[in-house]
Design an enzyme around this catalytic site. Structure first.
Site, PDB file in Angstrom:
ATOM      1  N   SER A   9      38.477  19.447  52.147  1.00 24.62           N
ATOM      2  CA  SER A   9      38.353  18.042  52.408  1.00 24.62           C
ATOM      3  C   SER A   9      37.367  17.465  52.076  1.00 24.62           C
ATOM      4  O   SER A   9      36.009  18.049  52.246  1.00 24.62           O
ATOM      5  CB  SER A   9      38.736  17.896  54.034  1.00 24.62           C
ATOM      6  OG  SER A   9      37.833  16.244  54.204  1.00 24.62           O
ATOM      7  N   HIS A  33      42.212  18.142  49.750  1.00 25.59           N
ATOM      8  CA  HIS A  33      42.547  17.224  50.920  1.00 25.59           C
ATOM      9  C   HIS A  33      41.772  16.003  51.001  1.00 25.59           C
ATOM     10  O   HIS A  33      40.791  16.103  51.059  1.00 25.59           O
ATOM     11  CB  HIS A  33      42.350  18.231  52.064  1.00 25.59           C
ATOM     12  CG  HIS A  33      42.737  17.696  53.773  1.00 25.59           C
ATOM     13  ND1 HIS A  33      44.092  17.824  54.143  1.00 25.59           N
ATOM     14  CD2 HIS A  33      42.322  16.962  54.630  1.00 25.59           C
ATOM     15  CE1 HIS A  33      44.387  17.172  55.183  1.00 25.59           C
ATOM     16  NE2 HIS A  33      43.134  16.622  55.489  1.00 25.59           N
ATOM     17  N   ASP A  35      41.530  12.521  53.275  1.00 22.18           N
ATOM     18  CA  ASP A  35      41.541  12.205  54.467  1.00 22.18           C
ATOM     19  C   ASP A  35      41.610  10.471  54.379  1.00 22.18           C
ATOM     20  O   ASP A  35      40.635   9.850  54.443  1.00 22.18           O
ATOM     21  CB  ASP A  35      40.465  12.481  55.469  1.00 22.18           C
ATOM     22  CG  ASP A  35      40.604  13.862  55.883  1.00 22.18           C
ATOM     23  OD1 ASP A  35      39.684  14.840  55.538  1.00 22.18           O
ATOM     24  OD2 ASP A  35      41.776  13.999  56.257  1.00 22.18           O
ATOM     25  N   MET A  37      41.921   6.903  56.214  1.00 21.82           N
ATOM     26  CA  MET A  37      41.669   6.311  57.574  1.00 21.82           C
ATOM     27  C   MET A  37      41.610   4.759  57.454  1.00 21.82           C
ATOM     28  O   MET A  37      40.948   4.370  56.535  1.00 21.82           O
ATOM     29  CB  MET A  37      40.600   7.078  58.222  1.00 21.82           C
ATOM     30  CG  MET A  37      40.610   8.364  58.202  1.00 21.82           C
ATOM     31  SD  MET A  37      38.855   8.779  59.098  1.00 21.82           S
ATOM     32  CE  MET A  37      38.943  10.740  58.600  1.00 21.82           C
ATOM     33  N   HIS A  66      46.342  12.932  53.668  1.00 22.60           N
ATOM     34  CA  HIS A  66      46.325  13.063  55.054  1.00 22.60           C
ATOM     35  C   HIS A  66      46.257  11.651  55.542  1.00 22.60           C
ATOM     36  O   HIS A  66      45.190  11.086  55.430  1.00 22.60           O
ATOM     37  CB  HIS A  66      45.453  13.863  55.653  1.00 22.60           C
ATOM     38  CG  HIS A  66      45.248  13.825  57.073  1.00 22.60           C
ATOM     39  ND1 HIS A  66      44.235  14.425  57.853  1.00 22.60           N
ATOM     40  CD2 HIS A  66      46.148  13.529  57.974  1.00 22.60           C
ATOM     41  CE1 HIS A  66      44.589  14.419  59.211  1.00 22.60           C
ATOM     42  NE2 HIS A  66      45.760  13.493  59.195  1.00 22.60           N
ATOM     43  N   MET A  68      45.972   8.935  58.059  1.00 21.86           N
ATOM     44  CA  MET A  68      45.581   8.764  59.561  1.00 21.86           C
ATOM     45  C   MET A  68      45.553   7.287  59.517  1.00 21.86           C
ATOM     46  O   MET A  68      44.709   6.607  59.605  1.00 21.86           O
ATOM     47  CB  MET A  68      44.109   9.120  59.950  1.00 21.86           C
ATOM     48  CG  MET A  68      44.166  10.625  60.061  1.00 21.86           C
ATOM     49  SD  MET A  68      42.557  11.558  59.892  1.00 21.86           S
ATOM     50  CE  MET A  68      42.601  11.716  57.993  1.00 21.86           C
ATOM     51  N   MET A 137      46.438  19.431  63.742  1.00 23.55           N
ATOM     52  CA  MET A 137      44.973  18.942  63.922  1.00 23.55           C
ATOM     53  C   MET A 137      44.327  20.035  64.996  1.00 23.55           C
ATOM     54  O   MET A 137      44.894  20.029  65.986  1.00 23.55           O
ATOM     55  CB  MET A 137      44.919  17.507  64.338  1.00 23.55           C
ATOM     56  CG  MET A 137      45.337  16.792  63.472  1.00 23.55           C
ATOM     57  SD  MET A 137      44.343  16.768  61.913  1.00 23.55           S
ATOM     58  CE  MET A 137      42.872  16.208  62.251  1.00 23.55           C
ATOM     59  N   ASP A 175      43.589  21.760  60.507  1.00 25.98           N
ATOM     60  CA  ASP A 175      42.681  20.717  59.791  1.00 25.98           C
ATOM     61  C   ASP A 175      41.691  20.492  61.075  1.00 25.98           C
ATOM     62  O   ASP A 175      42.242  19.719  62.077  1.00 25.98           O
ATOM     63  CB  ASP A 175      43.650  19.442  59.377  1.00 25.98           C
ATOM     64  CG  ASP A 175      42.584  18.568  58.800  1.00 25.98           C
ATOM     65  OD1 ASP A 175      43.205  17.346  58.476  1.00 25.98           O
ATOM     66  OD2 ASP A 175      41.537  18.897  58.679  1.00 25.98           O
TER      67      ASP A 175
HETATM   68  C1  DX5 Z   1      39.392  14.545  60.342  1.00 24.24           C
HETATM   69  C2  DX5 Z   1      40.204  15.131  59.204  1.00 24.24           C
HETATM   70  C3  DX5 Z   1      39.826  16.493  58.868  1.00 24.24           C
HETATM   71  C4  DX5 Z   1      38.411  16.631  58.563  1.00 24.24           C
HETATM   72  C5  DX5 Z   1      37.957  18.016  58.282  1.00 24.24           C
HETATM   73  O1  DX5 Z   1      40.198  13.539  60.986  1.00 24.24           O
HETATM   74  O2  DX5 Z   1      41.732  15.057  59.208  1.00 24.24           O
HETATM   75  O3  DX5 Z   1      40.352  16.824  57.408  1.00 24.24           O
HETATM   76  O4  DX5 Z   1      37.779  16.058  57.425  1.00 24.24           O
HETATM   77  O5  DX5 Z   1      36.655  18.187  58.274  1.00 24.24           O
HETATM   78  P1  DX5 Z   1      35.729  19.390  59.054  1.00 24.24           P
HETATM   79  O6  DX5 Z   1      36.220  20.416  58.384  1.00 24.24           O
HETATM   80  O7  DX5 Z   1      34.316  19.107  58.969  1.00 24.24           O
HETATM   81  O8  DX5 Z   1      36.261  19.350  60.503  1.00 24.24           O
HETATM   82 ZN    ZN Z   2      42.555  15.768  57.282  1.00 23.28          ZN
END
Ligand code: DX5
Ligand code: ZN
Length: 222
Positions: A9, A33, A35, A37, A66, A68, A137, A175
């Site tokens: 990620s 990956h 993220d 948000m 991903h 969110m 998650m 994740d």
């Molecule tokens: C959190 C993300 C994850 C996160 C993983 O909301 O969905 O993908 O970035 O990072 P680590 O491996 O540091 O938990």
């Molecule tokens: Zn993620």
């Protein structure tokens, strides 16, 4: 027994130099990956299609986006156009996950549902025949660098049991909080794809950290 996939990620990468962040994992990662948000579904804002498009332009690795975000259906097309290959959204934001899965698949992209740590696997079972993968998650979504919640790992087996009961092929991605110290436990749970963020990008030598994780994954297969 096939080898699990590694999905670094970029959340904790240095966004002032995306080329460098991606080069760190080229040749080691199976997929990147990303993220997304919105500051609404989760208390953090990261990036949208613009960054996905930028990453698309500097790598040929599949992009695992991903979402969110509170209203994923409204943005699927934008992320498809930006170059997403896998698109997952949280089951917690909609009463109609089947429609959103269908929209993603109508663009010939891999469609995934994400389950927060407290969301039972059973919430997914009515739609399990419509997903290509499930993202489990093991932290509350919103931030990298959190501690893993191992109690969520039991869902990996529950999902795979239900999938084989229905004669379905799907992969389960985990994740959040995955590190070299707990990676064996994550793989033992039956995980097919592991997301690793801060334990690569916050490491003193990120490429070495990524290679170490790759080695544990490859060793686990044998
Ligand atoms: C959190 C993300 C994850 C996160 C993983 O909301 O969905 O993908 O970035 O990072 P680590 O491996 O540091 O938990
Ligand atoms: Zn993620």
């Amino acid at each position: 027994m096939s080898r699990a996939k590694l999905a670094p990620s970029l959340l904790n990468a240095d966004f002032s130099d995306l080329r460098k962040a991606v080069s760190i994992i080229e040749g080691i990662a199976d997929v990147i990956h990303l993220d997304v948000m919105d500051g609404n579904f989760v208390p953090n804002i990261t990036f949208g299609p613009l960054i996905v498009k930028a990453v698309r332009s500097i790598t040929s690795l599949p992009l695992d986006v991903h979402l969110m975000i509170a209203h994923p259906a409204e943005y699927i097309e934008d992320f498809v156009k930006a170059g997403a290959d896998w698109i997952s959204f949280h089951i917690e934001v909609t009463r109609h996950p089947g429609e959103i899965l269908g929209l993603i698949r109508s663009h010939e992209k891999r469609a995934g549902i994400v389950l927060n740590p407290q969301t039972p696997a059973q919430r997914l079972f009515d739609y399990i025949d419509l997903v290509d993968f499930v993202l489990v998650m093991t932290v509350m979504p919103g931030f990298g660098g959190q501690r893993i919640m191992p109690e969520a790992l039991g869902k990996v087996g529950e999902i795979k049991e239900e999938a084989s009961r229905q004669g379905l092929q799907l992969e389960v991605e985990v994740d959040g909080g995955v590190k070299t110290e707990n990676l064996e436990m994550v793989l033992e749970a039956g995980t097919d794809i592991v997301v690793v963020g801060s334990s690569i990008y916050a490491a003193s030598d990120p490429r070495q950290a990524a290679s170490d994780i790759r080695a544990i994954i490859d060793h686990h297969m044998r």
